[in-house]
Design a protein around this motif. Structure first.
Motif, short mmCIF file in Angstrom:
data_model
loop_
_atom_site.label_atom_id
_atom_site.label_comp_id
_atom_site.label_asym_id
_atom_site.label_seq_id
_atom_site.Cartn_x
_atom_site.Cartn_y
_atom_site.Cartn_z
N PHE A 176 0.83 -1.21 0.00
CA PHE A 176 0.00 0.00 0.00
C PHE A 176 0.86 1.26 0.00
O PHE A 176 0.61 2.21 -0.76
N THR A 177 1.90 1.27 0.83
CA THR A 177 2.81 2.42 0.89
C THR A 177 3.51 2.64 -0.44
O THR A 177 3.64 3.78 -0.91
N MET A 178 3.98 1.56 -1.06
CA MET A 178 4.68 1.68 -2.33
C MET A 178 3.75 2.14 -3.46
O MET A 178 4.15 2.92 -4.33
N VAL A 179 2.51 1.67 -3.44
CA VAL A 179 1.53 2.12 -4.44
C VAL A 179 1.27 3.61 -4.28
O VAL A 179 1.20 4.35 -5.26
N SER A 308 15.77 4.91 -14.01
CA SER A 308 14.43 5.49 -14.18
C SER A 308 14.49 6.84 -14.88
O SER A 308 13.63 7.15 -15.72
N GLN A 309 15.49 7.64 -14.55
CA GLN A 309 15.61 8.96 -15.16
C GLN A 309 16.04 8.88 -16.63
O GLN A 309 15.75 9.80 -17.41
N LYS A 310 16.71 7.80 -17.00
CA LYS A 310 17.16 7.64 -18.39
C LYS A 310 16.19 6.82 -19.23
O LYS A 310 16.46 6.58 -20.41
N ALA A 311 15.08 6.37 -18.63
CA ALA A 311 14.10 5.59 -19.38
C ALA A 311 13.53 6.42 -20.53
O ALA A 311 13.35 7.63 -20.40
N ASP A 312 13.24 5.76 -21.64
CA ASP A 312 12.80 6.48 -22.84
C ASP A 312 11.31 6.78 -22.83
O ASP A 312 10.83 7.52 -23.69
N THR A 313 10.55 6.23 -21.88
CA THR A 313 9.11 6.52 -21.79
C THR A 313 8.71 6.73 -20.33
O THR A 313 9.43 6.34 -19.41
N THR A 314 7.54 7.33 -20.14
CA THR A 314 7.01 7.51 -18.79
C THR A 314 6.74 6.16 -18.13
O THR A 314 7.00 5.98 -16.94
N PHE A 315 6.22 5.22 -18.92
CA PHE A 315 5.97 3.89 -18.38
C PHE A 315 7.26 3.25 -17.89
O PHE A 315 7.29 2.63 -16.82
N GLY A 316 8.33 3.39 -18.66
CA GLY A 316 9.62 2.84 -18.25
C GLY A 316 10.09 3.43 -16.93
O GLY A 316 10.58 2.70 -16.06
N MET A 317 9.97 4.74 -16.79
CA MET A 317 10.39 5.41 -15.56
C MET A 317 9.60 4.89 -14.35
O MET A 317 10.16 4.50 -13.33
N LEU A 318 8.26 4.87 -14.49
CA LEU A 318 7.41 4.42 -13.38
C LEU A 318 7.58 2.93 -13.10
O LEU A 318 7.50 2.49 -11.95
N LEU A 319 7.83 2.16 -14.14
CA LEU A 319 8.03 0.72 -13.99
C LEU A 319 9.27 0.44 -13.14
O LEU A 319 9.23 -0.39 -12.21
N VAL A 320 10.36 1.11 -13.44
CA VAL A 320 11.61 0.91 -12.70
C VAL A 320 11.43 1.29 -11.23
O VAL A 320 11.83 0.54 -10.32
N LEU A 321 10.82 2.44 -10.98
CA LEU A 321 10.60 2.87 -9.60
C LEU A 321 9.60 1.96 -8.89
O LEU A 321 9.76 1.66 -7.70
N GLY A 322 8.58 1.51 -9.61
CA GLY A 322 7.54 0.68 -9.00
C GLY A 322 8.04 -0.66 -8.51
O GLY A 322 7.64 -1.14 -7.45
N VAL A 323 8.93 -1.30 -9.28
CA VAL A 323 9.43 -2.62 -8.87
C VAL A 323 10.76 -2.53 -8.15
O VAL A 323 11.15 -3.46 -7.45
N GLY A 324 11.47 -1.40 -8.30
CA GLY A 324 12.79 -1.26 -7.69
C GLY A 324 12.78 -0.72 -6.27
O GLY A 324 13.48 -1.24 -5.39
N LEU A 325 11.99 0.32 -6.02
CA LEU A 325 11.96 0.91 -4.68
C LEU A 325 11.54 -0.06 -3.59
O LEU A 325 12.10 -0.02 -2.48
N PRO A 326 10.55 -0.95 -3.84
CA PRO A 326 10.19 -1.90 -2.77
C PRO A 326 11.33 -2.81 -2.33
O PRO A 326 11.36 -3.24 -1.17
N ILE A 359 13.64 -14.63 -3.20
CA ILE A 359 14.75 -14.49 -4.15
C ILE A 359 14.24 -14.41 -5.58
O ILE A 359 14.68 -13.56 -6.37
N TRP A 360 13.31 -15.29 -5.94
CA TRP A 360 12.81 -15.33 -7.32
C TRP A 360 12.10 -14.04 -7.71
O TRP A 360 12.32 -13.52 -8.79
N MET A 361 11.26 -13.53 -6.82
CA MET A 361 10.51 -12.32 -7.16
C MET A 361 11.40 -11.09 -7.16
O MET A 361 11.20 -10.16 -7.95
N THR A 362 12.41 -11.07 -6.29
CA THR A 362 13.38 -9.97 -6.32
C THR A 362 14.14 -9.99 -7.63
O THR A 362 14.36 -8.94 -8.26
N CYS A 363 14.56 -11.17 -8.05
CA CYS A 363 15.28 -11.30 -9.33
C CYS A 363 14.39 -10.93 -10.51
O CYS A 363 14.86 -10.34 -11.49
N MET A 364 13.11 -11.28 -10.43
CA MET A 364 12.19 -10.91 -11.50
C MET A 364 12.05 -9.40 -11.59
O MET A 364 12.06 -8.82 -12.69
N ALA A 365 11.94 -8.74 -10.44
CA ALA A 365 11.83 -7.28 -10.41
C ALA A 365 13.10 -6.63 -10.98
O ALA A 365 13.03 -5.67 -11.76
#
Length: 398
Positions: A176-179, A308-326, A359-365
């Motif tokens: 919830f916090t990450m969302v 995230s800052q170098k991503a070529d699209t808005t989706f790429g930026m949000l995707l990296v932050l969404g799965v990386g910050l957690p 481990i698997w889900m961290t690696c997937m992210a």
């Protein structure tokens, strides 16, 4: 060997961080697993070493496979996987809360044939963050009302969280916090976020009241959360503080580290190889071990922000932050619990603790993050081939 490295794309620093953390994890896990081996097992500690090696090997295979997928495909995959996640969570919660040995099983499902357990909430967290990133990128440049976002955005979030909450409050709170954080970064109106936060707190209060009124429906879960928070708040040493007290003893011993494999408190900490492995690392490796992990996770956070800052699209930026910050957020929570800066949550230390699903889900992210980074790398390589100045390209990628 050169051919193998040529197949690896994406941010090389992230590859290095993940590899260093994985290599470092072997000795602490092997050492801490002796508690499981001799107390509840056959006394064979090497089997836990092999098991951890297999988990990491599969994790790296997942990371490699995912980073080869063009990240734009994750938009559609998130739409397909949300219903799958809801079904898996529903199966998990309906299977009951305890097994014949009295162990809580309401967080895992058993995978047929291979006879392995899988924590569905961890998988749900990654899928949900990808889904939220997709929707936020879709409405980034649009003016939408709160009513327009209730079903497509908050509907899936609500159903995923309500299915995780009965068995795992800490994971629910982290998701919830990450969302909320991702929605804020994605430009979702703050006034709407305030409504969602208020609604979430109200839903939590109602859930606790219902659980208190019908205790047989969810035995011990709400009482466990409340006791952990109360024990943390009052600072008194009770029987419920057993794990945290042993962790603090291990950390205090780390002033004069005992050396690899020589931990004493691993024999008393029930979750020494998973939830409290940070304490064992400090006890055996001292301040060096703690600082090393802080540097690694800080470096990972820095590279996530850079990608995230170098991503070529808005989706790429949000995707990296969404799965990386957690990942980093969970690591900080795990370490904070060990030093009693946070109530006991049951969260593992990413890429260090034993446990396959984590481990698997961290690696997937991380594979998703590398996929975004690989796309940027591909664009730069194409620009070089088309005649851009290589020195300019190099300066931008550093």
């Amino acid at each position: 060997m050169q051919n193998i490295f040529s197949q690896i794309k994406g941010d090389r620093a992230i590859w290095a961080i993940v590899t260093l953390l994985a290599i470092f994890s072997f000795l602490p896990v092997y050492s801490a697993a002796s508690n499981l081996a001799y107390v509840g097992g056959t006394g064979n500690t090497f089997s836990f070493f092999v098991k951890h090696f297999m988990h990491l090997s599969l994790g790296f295979a997942i990371m490699y496979a995912v980073h080869k997928i063009p990240y734009r495909y994750f938009k559609g995959l998130s739409m397909v996987l949300i219903p799958v996640v809801l079904v898996l969570l529903l199966i998990t919660i309906l299977q009951g809360s305890t097994n014949s040995q009295g162990t809580n099983t309401s967080r895992w499902i058993q995978i047929p044939i291979v006879n392995m357990s899988f924590q569905t909430s961890t998988f749900a967290a990654v899928v949900l963050m990808v889904y939220v990133a997709r929707y936020l990128s879709k409405i980034r440049e649009k003016s939408v009302s709160f009513k327009d976002t209730i079903l497509p955005l908050w509907g899936p979030v609500f159903f995923v969280l309500i299915l995780i909450l009965p068995a795992n409050f800490s994971t629910t709170a982290i998701i919830f916090t990450m969302v909320m954080m991702l929605a804020f970064i994605g430009g979702y109106p703050i006034k709407y976020l305030a409504v969602i936060i208020g609604s979430g707190l109200l839903a939590l209060v109602l859930f606790i009241l219902v659980a208190k009124a019908f205790p047989d429906a969810m035995p011990n879960r709400v009482d466990t959360w409340m006791s952990r928070i109360e024990n943390f708040a009052n600072g008194e040493d009770t029987e419920a503080d057993y794990q945290i007290e042993k962790a603090k003893i291990a950390i205090a011993t780390g002033i004069k580290p005992l050396g690899p494999g020589k931990s004493v408190q691993k024999n008393f900490l029930p979750q020494s190889s998973s939830d409290f492995i940070f304490a064992i690392i400090i006890e055996e490796y001292g301040l060096f071990g703690g600082i090393f992990l802080l540097i690694m996770y800080s470096w990972l956070l820095f590279r996530i922000v850079v990608v995230s800052q170098k991503a070529d699209t808005t989706f790429g930026m949000l995707l990296v932050l969404g799965v990386g910050l957690p990942i980093v957020f969970q690591a900080l929570i795990n370490m904070a619990v060990a030093v009693e800066l946070f109530p006991v949550t049951g969260q593992t230390l990413p890429l260090i603790s034993s446990g396959g699903t984590s481990i698997w889900m961290t690696c997937m992210a991380i594979g998703i993050i590398l996929s975004v980074s690989a796309k940027r790398q591909e664009i730069k390589e194409n620009e070089v081939l088309e005649g851009d100045n290589p020195l300019d390209i190099l300066s931008e990628t550093i």
